[in-house]
Each structure stands twice: as C-alpha cells, then as structure tokens.
Design an enzyme around this catalytic site. Sequence first.
Site, short mmCIF file in Angstrom:
data_model
loop_
_atom_site.label_atom_id
_atom_site.label_comp_id
_atom_site.label_asym_id
_atom_site.label_seq_id
_atom_site.Cartn_x
_atom_site.Cartn_y
_atom_site.Cartn_z
N ILE A 51 25.46 74.74 71.25
CA ILE A 51 25.25 73.50 72.08
C ILE A 51 25.05 73.65 73.18
O ILE A 51 24.25 73.12 74.05
CB ILE A 51 26.69 72.58 71.73
N ASP A 94 31.30 81.60 79.82
CA ASP A 94 31.52 81.99 78.47
C ASP A 94 32.08 83.56 78.57
O ASP A 94 31.02 84.43 78.80
CB ASP A 94 30.57 81.64 77.62
N ALA A 129 33.22 67.83 72.86
CA ALA A 129 33.41 69.10 72.00
C ALA A 129 34.30 68.73 71.03
O ALA A 129 34.34 68.40 69.90
CB ALA A 129 33.61 70.39 72.85
N ARG A 130 35.71 69.13 71.67
CA ARG A 130 36.82 68.84 70.48
C ARG A 130 38.01 68.39 71.20
O ARG A 130 38.17 68.82 72.49
CB ARG A 130 37.31 70.28 69.73
N GLU A 171 42.83 61.22 66.29
CA GLU A 171 41.66 60.39 65.64
C GLU A 171 41.85 59.65 64.29
O GLU A 171 42.39 60.40 63.57
CB GLU A 171 40.31 61.20 65.50
N HIS A 214 33.82 59.72 68.69
CA HIS A 214 33.27 61.03 68.07
C HIS A 214 32.23 60.89 67.16
O HIS A 214 32.15 61.10 66.09
CB HIS A 214 34.55 61.74 67.12
N ILE A 215 31.12 60.50 67.94
CA ILE A 215 29.80 60.14 67.16
C ILE A 215 28.48 61.05 67.68
O ILE A 215 27.40 61.05 67.40
CB ILE A 215 29.17 58.57 67.28
#
Length: 345
Positions: free
Chosen positions: A183, A202, A263-264, A293, A312-313
């Site tokens: 991503i 990263d 992301a998360r 969630e 979260h879509i």
Amino acid sequence: MKKIAIIGDRFMLPDVFRDKIVEACGDEHEISMLELPWPDVPMEHGYAVEGMDGLKEYLGKPGDIVDFVGDAEILVTQLAPLSRTMLADLPGLKLVAVSRGGPVNIDMKAAREAGVLVVNTPGRNASAVAEFTIGAILAETRLIRVGHEALRRSEWRGDLYRADRTGRELSEMTVGVIGYGNIGTKVVRLLRAFGTKVLVHDPYVQLSAEDRNAGVEHVALDELLARADLVTLHPRVSEETKNLMNAETFAKMKPGAIFVNTARGPLCDYDALYENLVSGHLASAMLETFAVEPVPEDWPLLKLPNVTLTPHIAGASVRTVTYAAEMAAEEVRRYIAGLPPVNPC
C-alpha cells in the site's frame, strides 16, 4: 475431482469465488457454498471466545463451519475461523485459501502441524486503500469535510476562502509515509503525481529506483515526524509497530500537522491523539481504523470538530472482490495441478 468448500460473505461473495475457480480449474469439481452475514454482522476476535485463542477478525460458529466443510479437501474463505480443535475435526482438509492480506482467522501453528497448506492474497486491496488514502488526505488538506459539515447545517462557510483559514495544496506540502509495502508504495506513487515532497520511513525496505530518482527520501522516523506537514500510516501491525504513534511520537510531529490512519487501529494510541488534537498541536486527523470496532458511541474522538472518520472501508471496492477471488482461484488451480503455491503463509 476435488471437493471444494467456499465460505464467502456479503463482501467476498461466494458466487464470485465459485466463478473464478471454475474459470481457473474447470467445472468438474464438487463445489459447495456458504455465505456469512459480514459486514452486516460484526466480526469476532479469538481472545473473546473460549477455544479460539490467537484468532482475530473472523466470523462463524466453529461447529457450523466444521459441519459445512465436512470432508472437503479445499476451503476457500475470507473470514471463516480454523482453530486447533476445528482442524482436528477436519482430517481431509489439505488447502485453505484465505482471501486477505494475512491469515489472522487461522491457527497457523496448528495448521502446519496438521499438514494443512494455507495461502493468502497479499496486496488484494492495496490499490483500493491507496486511492482511499489520497481521498482521506484531500478531505483534510482541502477542507472538504469542514465545508460539507457546514453545509449540512445550512451554514455557508465563505470564510474558508480566507488566507488564514483555507487549505493547502499537496504540491507545496511534505507528506511522510510510514510503511513502504504494497500500500505504501502505491500511496507514494500517487502523491508524486501531485508534486508532493514525499518522505518514507521503513527500516526493512529500500526505495525503488523510480521513487529515489523522483526525489522521494528514505529517512529515520524522527526526521519524518519533524519535517512532514502530514503523516500517513501504512505498516503492518507487529510488536514493533503497536502504538507506534503515541504521546512521544505525536509530540515530535510539526505543530499544525495532519495525521491520517487508514492502516490498522493498534498502530496508534488514540488517547494520545485526542490530547494532541484538543491542544491544537495537530491541526486535524482522518481515521479509518480503530482500536475497538465498531467504535463506542461515547468515544471522545467522535465529538471533535477536527476529525474525519470512516468505518474501516478503505479496502472495500468491487475490484478488491474480483482480484482477491482471482488470486485464491489461482492458488486452487496450482494445488490441483501439483504446483507450488504463489503465496504460502
């Protein structure tokens, strides 16, 4: 002839799985299908259900799943759980194709011990999430949410044209991208098209030659936080990245910067984010994923005027469905043909 059990849902439709498997493998196999009610019914988490330790983001009662799979040799699914106990009750199962980026609904240790090959579909929604992220960034930088909410209240915010209140263009901003995987690399490519100055953090991946030649910089986290006008998250969740954005790291961001998380949820300390948004250290945030969630109705961040939220879509698109089904079908084809998998877990 192989027995193939398909357990889809209302996003990853069973019919799409079937059609792609038939295209890839022919129509001589015995295929059975079951549809789970997600996303209309929320997923379970293994830590909340006895006997499902280690599993997360799954749906389906273990007994019902075992009864449906029966003596099938191949299972194709997105959300159906497979615990150690369930695997013991499915001795004929040899291949599980999970149409998601990680097999979080499978007890992988138990699967390996049982000799069950598990494959997945990494990158299935990378394009969808990357496009959504750009939309999220634009919603904040160009005040799309602010203007929309005002008009919903029949309030004409002409003042948003004032130089001291209007938004900024990506062409004159520095954006920090944390995570340079499937991503993150796509987000970088899209940002480059706007003429954005892009910083990447990263520690495990080097920049592509294309990005490096285009002026993208690979920097340490502290430098990215200090220089970026906007920070967007794209790493995987690990022990190293849990609460990566916390009170300390938020404090290192530029005053007036924007924070985006598509992301998360576990990557962020949302209490610390709340404090930084209330204090004004951060200008605004766009949040697509959350620690819990669905989010509680009394969650403080729901009340802030400088936060955009979506349920979260980001990974949901029609292309994600067909692409993930194609990837799963190819793994089934290769298994039947005696070929090695493309994406073993």
